[in-house]
Design a protein around this motif. Structure first.
Motif, PDB file in Angstrom:
ATOM      1  N   ARG A  65       0.821  -1.221   0.000  1.00 14.61           N
ATOM      2  CA  ARG A  65       0.000   0.000   0.000  1.00 14.61           C
ATOM      3  C   ARG A  65       0.846   1.259   0.000  1.00 14.61           C
ATOM      4  NH1 ARG A  65      -3.848  -2.456   4.320  1.00 14.61           N
ATOM      5  NH2 ARG A  65      -1.969  -2.124   5.494  1.00 14.61           N
ATOM      6  N   GLY A  66       2.148   1.108   0.140  1.00 14.49           N
ATOM      7  CA  GLY A  66       3.045   2.251   0.119  1.00 14.49           C
ATOM      8  C   GLY A  66       3.250   2.889   1.477  1.00 14.49           C
ATOM      9  N   THR A  67       2.797   2.237   2.547  1.00  7.22           N
ATOM     10  CA  THR A  67       2.956   2.808   3.882  1.00  7.22           C
ATOM     11  C   THR A  67       4.228   2.318   4.574  1.00  7.22           C
ATOM     12  OG1 THR A  67       1.588   1.053   4.834  1.00  7.22           O
ATOM     13  CG2 THR A  67       0.474   3.108   4.200  1.00  7.22           C
ATOM     14  N   SER A  68       4.969   1.454   3.899  1.00  8.59           N
ATOM     15  CA  SER A  68       6.212   0.928   4.461  1.00  8.59           C
ATOM     16  C   SER A  68       7.222   0.785   3.332  1.00  8.59           C
ATOM     17  CB  SER A  68       5.951  -0.435   5.111  1.00  8.59           C
ATOM     18  OG  SER A  68       7.158  -1.111   5.366  1.00  8.59           O
ATOM     19  N   ASP A  69       8.489   0.939   3.643  1.00 10.09           N
ATOM     20  CA  ASP A  69       9.515   0.743   2.610  1.00 10.09           C
ATOM     21  C   ASP A  69      10.214  -0.602   2.772  1.00 10.09           C
ATOM     22  OD1 ASP A  69      10.923   1.402   4.882  1.00 10.09           O
ATOM     23  OD2 ASP A  69      12.347   2.702   3.853  1.00 10.09           O
ATOM     24  N   GLU A  70       9.563  -1.515   3.463  1.00 11.55           N
ATOM     25  CA  GLU A  70      10.112  -2.847   3.687  1.00 11.55           C
ATOM     26  C   GLU A  70      10.376  -3.570   2.369  1.00 11.55           C
ATOM     27  OE1 GLU A  70       8.636  -7.123   5.521  1.00 11.55           O
ATOM     28  OE2 GLU A  70       7.478  -5.328   5.949  1.00 11.55           O
ATOM     29  N   GLY A  71       9.451  -3.470   1.426  1.00  9.00           N
ATOM     30  CA  GLY A  71       9.608  -4.131   0.134  1.00  9.00           C
ATOM     31  C   GLY A  71      10.789  -3.586  -0.644  1.00  9.00           C
ATOM     32  N   ARG A  72      10.957  -2.282  -0.605  1.00 11.00           N
ATOM     33  CA  ARG A  72      12.082  -1.657  -1.313  1.00 11.00           C
ATOM     34  C   ARG A  72      13.404  -2.128  -0.722  1.00 11.00           C
ATOM     35  NH1 ARG A  72      11.942   4.434  -3.073  1.00 11.00           N
ATOM     36  NH2 ARG A  72      10.635   3.389  -4.563  1.00 11.00           N
ATOM     37  N   GLN A  77      18.162  -5.775  -1.058  1.00  9.16           N
ATOM     38  CA  GLN A  77      18.907  -6.900  -0.491  1.00  9.16           C
ATOM     39  C   GLN A  77      18.988  -8.057  -1.482  1.00  9.16           C
ATOM     40  OE1 GLN A  77      16.788  -7.657   3.133  1.00  9.16           O
ATOM     41  NE2 GLN A  77      17.916  -6.112   4.298  1.00  9.16           N
ATOM     42  N   GLN A  78      17.881  -8.325  -2.174  1.00 14.01           N
ATOM     43  CA  GLN A  78      17.880  -9.414  -3.153  1.00 14.01           C
ATOM     44  C   GLN A  78      18.836  -9.119  -4.309  1.00 14.01           C
ATOM     45  OE1 GLN A  78      13.831  -9.978  -4.345  1.00 14.01           O
ATOM     46  NE2 GLN A  78      13.288 -11.121  -2.506  1.00 14.01           N
ATOM     47  N   LEU A  79      18.810  -7.897  -4.785  1.00 14.35           N
ATOM     48  CA  LEU A  79      19.701  -7.520  -5.880  1.00 14.35           C
ATOM     49  C   LEU A  79      21.161  -7.579  -5.426  1.00 14.35           C
ATOM     50  CD1 LEU A  79      19.715  -6.699  -8.811  1.00 14.35           C
ATOM     51  CD2 LEU A  79      19.541  -4.321  -8.097  1.00 14.35           C
ATOM     52  N   ALA A  80      21.428  -7.102  -4.219  1.00 13.98           N
ATOM     53  CA  ALA A  80      22.793  -7.166  -3.679  1.00 13.98           C
ATOM     54  C   ALA A  80      23.236  -8.617  -3.513  1.00 13.98           C
ATOM     55  CB  ALA A  80      22.870  -6.419  -2.354  1.00 13.98           C
ATOM     56  N   ALA A  81      22.328  -9.486  -3.097  1.00 15.89           N
ATOM     57  CA  ALA A  81      22.674 -10.901  -2.925  1.00 15.89           C
ATOM     58  C   ALA A  81      23.075 -11.534  -4.255  1.00 15.89           C
ATOM     59  CB  ALA A  81      21.498 -11.656  -2.307  1.00 15.89           C
ATOM     60  N   VAL A  82      22.397 -11.144  -5.324  1.00 18.07           N
ATOM     61  CA  VAL A  82      22.738 -11.684  -6.647  1.00 18.07           C
ATOM     62  C   VAL A  82      24.080 -11.124  -7.112  1.00 18.07           C
ATOM     63  CG1 VAL A  82      22.064 -11.697  -9.086  1.00 18.07           C
ATOM     64  CG2 VAL A  82      20.343 -12.095  -7.328  1.00 18.07           C
TER      65      VAL A  82
END
Length: 140
Positions: A65-72, A77-82
């Motif tokens: 819903r855009g109320t948290s930046d947890e997904g971003r 983190q996922q991109l950095a892991a790759v």
């Protein structure tokens, strides 16, 4: 103007960036380079936005819903892991190739410039008086 590919692209981006199978490698290369040898930066940007969109929508209700930046944060983190994985993967190979191409181009441009050698020479001293011009060759 509904498009199934548009709706599936966030998942597809995540899959292509994280799957190191030959089939996924070929699809990722085709998406980022097309039929040529030059990286399409707009497609690369679409991939990262797609990964972020997928991660945001699947991480939590607040994030979607855009109320948290947890997904971003999770997408980063996922991109950095790759990118920083210990085992070599295709994304790392593409990044190394593009870095080498950019470095090669920069060095060639610098060395092929007729005045390139002048850029590394120190600037001459600024002499403000006629006496200073006469004495400049005598000073160290």
């Amino acid at each position: 103007n509904y498009s199934i590919l548009k709706e599936c692209f966030p998942y597809l981006a995540k899959r292509l960036l994280s799957d190191d199978s030959p089939r996924a490698r070929g699809a990722l290369r085709m998406l980022l380079y097309g039929t040529g040898n030059e990286l399409d930066l707009s497609k690369f940007n679409e991939m990262t936005v797609g990964l972020e969109s997928y991660t945001v929508s699947t991480s939590s209700a607040e994030s979607s819903r855009g109320t948290s930046d947890e997904g971003r944060k999770m997408a980063a983190q996922q991109l950095a892991a790759v990118v920083l994985a210990e085992e070599s993967n295709y994304v790392q190979t593409l990044l190394l190739r593009e870095t080498a191409v950019a470095l090669d181009t920069t060095i060639r441009d610098t060395l092929s410039s007729p005045l390139a050698f002048l850029r590394i020479l120190p600037a001459p001293p600024v002499l403000s008086s006629p006496l200073g011009v006469l004495l400049a060759p005598l000073t160290l």
